[in-house]
Design a protein around this motif. Structure first.
Motif, PDB file in Angstrom:
ATOM      1  N   LEU A  81      44.190  44.130  62.649  1.00 33.50           N
ATOM      2  CA  LEU A  81      43.442  45.232  61.977  1.00 33.50           C
ATOM      3  C   LEU A  81      42.622  46.357  62.715  1.00 33.50           C
ATOM      4  O   LEU A  81      42.293  47.435  62.216  1.00 33.50           O
ATOM      5  CB  LEU A  81      42.460  44.452  60.706  1.00 33.50           C
ATOM      6  N   SER A  85      42.810  50.068  62.884  1.00 42.92           N
ATOM      7  CA  SER A  85      41.636  50.915  62.326  1.00 42.92           C
ATOM      8  C   SER A  85      41.304  51.942  63.583  1.00 42.92           C
ATOM      9  O   SER A  85      41.007  52.973  63.390  1.00 42.92           O
ATOM     10  CB  SER A  85      40.548  50.062  62.094  1.00 42.92           C
ATOM     11  N   GLN A  88      43.886  54.684  63.258  1.00 44.95           N
ATOM     12  CA  GLN A  88      43.528  55.662  62.231  1.00 44.95           C
ATOM     13  C   GLN A  88      42.402  56.576  62.599  1.00 44.95           C
ATOM     14  O   GLN A  88      42.325  57.567  62.040  1.00 44.95           O
ATOM     15  CB  GLN A  88      43.292  54.738  60.907  1.00 44.95           C
ATOM     16  N   HIS A  93      42.411  55.800  54.126  1.00 40.54           N
ATOM     17  CA  HIS A  93      43.470  54.811  53.918  1.00 40.54           C
ATOM     18  C   HIS A  93      44.165  55.221  52.788  1.00 40.54           C
ATOM     19  O   HIS A  93      43.428  55.239  51.620  1.00 40.54           O
ATOM     20  CB  HIS A  93      43.132  53.194  53.928  1.00 40.54           C
TER      21      HIS A  93
END
Length: 105
Positions: A81, A85, A88, A93
């Motif tokens: 995760l 994250s 991104q 999302h």
């Protein structure tokens, strides 16, 4: 001790959404120390600001480059995760990011 990664691609309907759905069944032989990572397409389809997808190669790299992540199921989830994250980098999302990690004791 070496690192061996095996990908077992599967597809199917979301669990519980279609009462008559049929699902593929698999039998896997495991041994102590094995880690099984199940993930939704929202993990590998996550986009960065340039429109690139996170992809399975980056997911595999997280598992290869962070062997300490395999010390516990929670550490594996946290490492994946965190990598998604960071990739991104604040972009929105668009899909769920679901993980199930099983560590064989």
């Amino acid at each position: 001790m070496g690192f061996n990664l095996t990908t077992i691609p599967t597809e199917g309907f979301p669990l519980g959404m279609f009462p008559n759905a049929e699902y593929e069944e698999l039998t896997l032989a495991t041994k102590p120390g094995d880690v099984l990572v199940f993930f939704s397409d929202g993990i590998v389809d996550a986009l960065n600001a340039e429109g690139e997808m996170f992809g399975t190669e980056r997911l595999e790299a997280v598992l290869r480059d962070h062997p300490s992540a395999c010390h516990s199921a929670q550490a594996t989830v946290d490492a994946i995760l965190a990598a998604v994250s960071a990739f991104q980098s604040g972009t929105a999302h668009f899909d769920d990011e679901t993980l199930v990690v099983l560590r064989v004791l």
